[in-house]
Design an enzyme around this catalytic site. Structure first.
Site, PDB file in Angstrom:
ATOM      1  N   HIS A  36     -10.905  -7.363  -4.048  1.00 53.81           N
ATOM      2  CA  HIS A  36     -10.379  -7.400  -2.783  1.00 53.81           C
ATOM      3  C   HIS A  36     -11.370  -8.184  -1.873  1.00 53.81           C
ATOM      4  O   HIS A  36     -11.571  -7.828  -0.781  1.00 53.81           O
ATOM      5  CB  HIS A  36     -10.640  -5.922  -2.078  1.00 53.81           C
ATOM      6  N   THR A  87      -1.414  -2.882  -4.547  1.00 55.61           N
ATOM      7  CA  THR A  87      -2.630  -2.923  -4.745  1.00 55.61           C
ATOM      8  C   THR A  87      -3.536  -1.492  -4.862  1.00 55.61           C
ATOM      9  O   THR A  87      -2.791  -0.567  -4.175  1.00 55.61           O
ATOM     10  CB  THR A  87      -3.226  -3.262  -3.093  1.00 55.61           C
ATOM     11  N   TYR A 139       0.933  -1.043   0.006  1.00 49.61           N
ATOM     12  CA  TYR A 139      -0.037  -0.046   0.113  1.00 49.61           C
ATOM     13  C   TYR A 139       0.971   1.249  -0.007  1.00 49.61           C
ATOM     14  O   TYR A 139       1.816   1.326   0.792  1.00 49.61           O
ATOM     15  CB  TYR A 139      -0.835   0.081   1.191  1.00 49.61           C
ATOM     16  N   LYS A 193      -2.418  -5.163  -8.091  1.00 48.24           N
ATOM     17  CA  LYS A 193      -3.583  -5.745  -7.613  1.00 48.24           C
ATOM     18  C   LYS A 193      -4.807  -5.319  -7.419  1.00 48.24           C
ATOM     19  O   LYS A 193      -4.773  -4.179  -7.035  1.00 48.24           O
ATOM     20  CB  LYS A 193      -3.138  -6.653  -6.323  1.00 48.24           C
TER      21      LYS A 193
END
Ligand code: FNR
Ligand code: LAC
Length: 356
Positions: free
Chosen positions: A253, A161, A135, A229
């Site tokens: 997610h 992500t 992140y 992702k």
């Protein structure tokens, strides 16, 4: 909080065992999705709606689940998905989960919001194929340190992500009062002392202004292959390719971010069609059976991330539980390869399935 008795023999029973063991707030955090949980449920329904079309008789006496992705041969397609705060699920935490994954020869993906550092995981779990999920934090210096620490600890890929610029509406999580201590999350340590924080406060450290250019430059500086992702469309996958991705993960997610986006299984084929010749395409969300894994491969996935079932295993038995749940999935995959008349996982093709 250790489980009594032997580990359950099936994946649904592991889910039940985890529900008995976990504190109600942790269970709500793990099992919950966002808002009305429509996408959470759709993920499961979409794999169920894909039918397998067996090609028998065929010589299936010997089966081979091996695949290759990110330029490496892998013994099978399973990857333990990045999931935050694993010490809340079991005292062995990320190190236990990584050890269990390595024992099952699965890639383990460590979350930025882990309760152990990359170095701690490597030290405690020993060698194994590992990726680091990033992140991108508002604090870019901290972000760079996390990435280089993962690279130094031998992690092989950077999974950025992109579907969580902010935490979604999470009713179950809110109702349960699930909270964390910043001290337990190394990526945030010394930012807020030992304060008790909600998941929303934790994810407030994530940079909501992240752009494709940022993703490209962070990945280039890392020297690691980039996996993006959390995308669901061919357009996003093409942009990932243009910005240096080696792979993408088709993912919503696990139904925890924007509710009412498409199910992972529905979104996968168009992404494979757009970028599958150039990029590895992974998928996650609702993979619960070996047949789900085979369907993903047939629809063009190079590998499959497994989320909540890994935490069920961790809750039920620490490292041994994680190994067990992955081996249950692999046992089912082996049977699915035999019963579908497709003994080589890498030869699964769209003709093996009928989409709704
Ligand atoms: C997640 N997921 C996730 N993803 C990510 O990129 N970083 C993270 O820290 C987390 N944390 C997290 C915590 C928990 C408790 C869950 C259940 C999930 C999403 C995860 O990587 C994956 O995309 C989904 O879990 C896949 O769906 P299934 O297999 O759980 O249905
Ligand atoms: C979650 C975040 C932390 O899904 O990724 O809870």
């Amino acid at each position: 909080m250790s489980a009594a008795g032997p580990l359950p023999a099936t994946i649904p029973e592991l889910a039940e065992r985890a529900a008995e063991i976990l504190e109600p707030d942790v269970l709500a955090y793990v099992e919950g999705g966002s808002a009305d949980e429509l996408t959470l449920r759709a993920n499961l329904a979409a794999w169920a709606a894909v039918a397998l079309l067996p090609r028998l008789p065929a010589d299936v006496a010997v089966r081979d689940p091996s695949v290759s992705f990110l330029g490496r041969e892998r013994p099978h397609p399973l990857i333990a998905a990045p999931m935050a705060y694993q010490r809340r699920v079991h005292p062995e935490g990320e190190a236990g989960a990584a050890r269990g994954a390595a024992a099952a020869r699965a890639v383990y993906c460590l979350s930025t919001l882990a309760t152990s550092t990359a170095a701690e995981v490597t030290a405690a779990a020993g060698p194994g194929p590992r990726w680091f999920q990033l992140y991108v934090l508002r604090d870019r210096g901290r972000t760079r340190d996390l990435v280089s620490a993962a690279a130094e600890a031998g992690f092989e890929a950077l999974v950025i992500t992109v579907d969580l610029p902010v935490l979604a509406t999470r009713d179950r999580e809110l109702r349960s009062g699930f909270a964390l201590i910043t001290e337990d999350i190394p990526a945030l340590r010394d930012r807020a002392g030992g304060d008790v924080v909600t998941p929303r406060q934790t994810t407030d450290h994530i940079d909501a202004s992240l752009t494709w250019e940022d993703v490209a430059s962070i990945a280039a500086a890392s020297g690691l292959p980039l996996v993006v992702k959390g995308l669901l469309t061919p357009e996003a996958a093409r942009l990932a390719a243009e910005h240096g991705a080696a792979a993408v993960v088709v993912s919503n997610h696990g139904g925890r971010q924007l509710d009412t986006v498409p199910a992972a299984a529905e979104a996968l084929p168009a992404v494979v069609e757009a970028v599958g010749d150039h990029l590895d395409v992974f998928v996650d969300g609702g993979i619960r059976r070996g047949t789900d894994v085979l369907k993903a491969l047939a629809l063009g996935a190079s590998g499959v991330m497994v989320g909540r079932p890994v935490l069920w295993g961790l809750a039920a038995g620490g490292a041994a539980g994680v190994q067990h749940v992955l081996e249950l999935l692999l046992g089912e995959l082996d049977l699915a390869l035999a019963l579908s008349g497709c003994p080589q996982a890498r030869e699964a093709d769209p003709g093996l399935v009928r989409r709704p």
